[in-house]
Design a protein around this motif. Structure first.
Motif, PDB file in Angstrom:
ATOM      1  N   ILE A 117      48.473  41.568  -4.105  1.00 35.54           N
ATOM      2  CA  ILE A 117      48.654  40.315  -3.497  1.00 35.54           C
ATOM      3  C   ILE A 117      49.955  40.087  -3.575  1.00 35.54           C
ATOM      4  CG2 ILE A 117      47.669  38.092  -2.813  1.00 35.54           C
ATOM      5  CD1 ILE A 117      45.194  38.573  -4.391  1.00 35.54           C
ATOM      6  N   ASN A 144      52.352  38.357  -1.933  1.00 38.01           N
ATOM      7  CA  ASN A 144      52.984  36.979  -1.355  1.00 38.01           C
ATOM      8  C   ASN A 144      51.942  35.925  -1.378  1.00 38.01           C
ATOM      9  OD1 ASN A 144      54.768  36.080   1.586  1.00 38.01           O
ATOM     10  ND2 ASN A 144      54.943  35.093  -0.519  1.00 38.01           N
ATOM     11  N   ASN A 194      51.481  32.654   0.693  1.00 35.93           N
ATOM     12  CA  ASN A 194      51.528  32.834   1.961  1.00 35.93           C
ATOM     13  C   ASN A 194      50.234  33.508   2.452  1.00 35.93           C
ATOM     14  OD1 ASN A 194      52.667  32.159   4.553  1.00 35.93           O
ATOM     15  ND2 ASN A 194      53.245  34.272   4.648  1.00 35.93           N
ATOM     16  N   CYS A 195      49.026  33.403   1.568  1.00 37.26           N
ATOM     17  CA  CYS A 195      47.747  33.991   2.089  1.00 37.26           C
ATOM     18  C   CYS A 195      46.733  33.289   1.694  1.00 37.26           C
ATOM     19  CB  CYS A 195      47.886  35.401   1.872  1.00 37.26           C
ATOM     20  SG  CYS A 195      47.309  35.459  -0.006  1.00 37.26           S
ATOM     21  N   TRP A 255      43.672  33.739   0.115  1.00 37.26           N
ATOM     22  CA  TRP A 255      43.345  34.070  -1.299  1.00 37.26           C
ATOM     23  C   TRP A 255      44.206  33.161  -2.191  1.00 37.26           C
ATOM     24  CZ3 TRP A 255      42.820  40.277  -1.430  1.00 37.26           C
ATOM     25  CH2 TRP A 255      41.353  40.316  -0.814  1.00 37.26           C
ATOM     26  N   HIS A 304      46.340  30.645  -1.384  1.00 34.56           N
ATOM     27  CA  HIS A 304      46.232  29.112  -1.472  1.00 34.56           C
ATOM     28  C   HIS A 304      44.960  28.807  -1.873  1.00 34.56           C
ATOM     29  CE1 HIS A 304      48.225  29.565   3.053  1.00 34.56           C
ATOM     30  NE2 HIS A 304      49.274  29.718   2.085  1.00 34.56           N
ATOM     31  N   SER A 340      44.562  43.455   7.146  1.00 36.19           N
ATOM     32  CA  SER A 340      43.903  42.796   8.465  1.00 36.19           C
ATOM     33  C   SER A 340      42.702  42.268   8.218  1.00 36.19           C
ATOM     34  CB  SER A 340      44.524  43.586   9.699  1.00 36.19           C
ATOM     35  OG  SER A 340      44.015  42.702  10.862  1.00 36.19           O
ATOM     36  N   VAL A 380      43.761  38.498   9.035  1.00 36.42           N
ATOM     37  CA  VAL A 380      44.784  37.974   8.332  1.00 36.42           C
ATOM     38  C   VAL A 380      45.071  38.822   7.319  1.00 36.42           C
ATOM     39  CG1 VAL A 380      44.695  36.170   6.391  1.00 36.42           C
ATOM     40  CG2 VAL A 380      43.261  35.697   8.272  1.00 36.42           C
ATOM     41  N   ASP A 381      46.409  38.839   7.245  1.00 38.54           N
ATOM     42  CA  ASP A 381      46.691  39.788   6.057  1.00 38.54           C
ATOM     43  C   ASP A 381      47.150  39.134   4.755  1.00 38.54           C
ATOM     44  OD1 ASP A 381      48.300  41.462   4.377  1.00 38.54           O
ATOM     45  OD2 ASP A 381      50.052  41.774   5.458  1.00 38.54           O
ATOM     46  N   GLN A 382      46.249  39.720   3.901  1.00 40.98           N
ATOM     47  CA  GLN A 382      45.953  38.893   2.345  1.00 40.98           C
ATOM     48  C   GLN A 382      47.064  39.587   1.562  1.00 40.98           C
ATOM     49  OE1 GLN A 382      43.995  36.391   1.624  1.00 40.98           O
ATOM     50  NE2 GLN A 382      41.978  36.497   2.330  1.00 40.98           N
ATOM     51  N   GLN A 400      50.280  41.529   2.406  1.00 40.45           N
ATOM     52  CA  GLN A 400      51.612  41.260   2.620  1.00 40.45           C
ATOM     53  C   GLN A 400      52.663  42.072   1.795  1.00 40.45           C
ATOM     54  OE1 GLN A 400      52.693  37.216   3.721  1.00 40.45           O
ATOM     55  NE2 GLN A 400      50.670  36.696   3.868  1.00 40.45           N
TER      56      GLN A 400
END
Length: 226
Positions: free
Chosen positions: A158, A160, A163-164, A166, A168, A213, A217-219, A221
């Motif tokens: 994970i 970034n 910015n994802c 999970w 957040h 994807s 959503v890209d978890q 990145q």
């Protein structure tokens, strides 16, 4: 496999350790392996098939759990991506979680000191690696402790988390709503300010990974690291 009372997490913590036969202590070179969401210390032991290679290279492997357990905090068992099995390798600051959820301190400070003292593990000849949430943790541990590790490897990390979804969820829960504080546990942010010695970093990401994807959503990145 060993269980001990942790000063960092204020609860019992379990870890697994592999030490190759015939290796000379003290000063055994080591890789710390951080596992991903929902895992325990046993996942890598049982599934990775890494011990033959570790024996060949006379390398110890230390595998901690992914969170504190049994702390009886309201909500810690409610979801698979937050709380038990999902410590995200941060030191929580939100009062509800701050006493126990200090996995960054545990994996980067307390556990290395323990295995150095009791198993003859080297304090200098060490690397760190991990998968998914553990890949995030490995990158963060290496970048926040310049010179502590010879190298870091992350598999489908994970990369970034600020910015994802999970990230957040985890960072808001453990660190609060001030997103500036989240940057201290985001590898992409830490690389911007890293001023330590040269660090060898390997990131390996499969292109067919569903979390690149997941419902659009890209978890993970990984491209954000480049």
């Amino acid at each position: 496999r060993f269980t001990h009372a942790s000063t960092a997490t204020k609860c019992d913590m379990t870890f697994s350790i592999f030490i190759p036969a015939g290796v000379s202590a003290p000063g055994i070179p080591v890789m710390y392996w951080l596992s991903g969401l929902t895992c325990t210390d046993e996942n890598f032991c049982q599934k990775a098939g890494a011990f033959d290679a570790a024996t060949k290279h006379q390398l110890a492997i230390v595998m901690p759990d992914t969170s504190p357990r049994g702390c009886k905090i309201e909500g810690e068992e409610d979801s698979w991506d937050f709380g038990t099995g999902a410590g995200f390798y941060v030191n929580a600051t939100e009062p509800k979680w701050a006493t126990n959820y200090r996995m960054f301190e545990y994996v980067s400070s307390e556990l290395p000191a323990l295995v150095q003292e009791h198993f003859g593990i080297s304090a200098e000849r060490k690397s760190i690696s991990g998968h998914s949430m553990g890949g995030h943790g490995a990158l963060v541990c290496a970048l926040k402790n310049p010179g502590a590790y010879k190298c870091v490897s992350a598999f489908a990390p994970i990369a970034n988390p600020t910015n994802c979804p999970w990230g957040h969820k985890a960072f808001a829960g453990y660190l609060g709503d001030n997103r500036d504080t989240w940057k201290a546990y985001d590898a992409c942010e830490l690389t911007k300010t890293y001023d330590g010695p040269k660090l060898d970093i390997l990131v390996d990401q499969g292109t067919a990974d569903g979390f690149l994807s997941s419902n659009g959503v890209d978890q993970l990145q990984p491209q954000a690291l480049v």
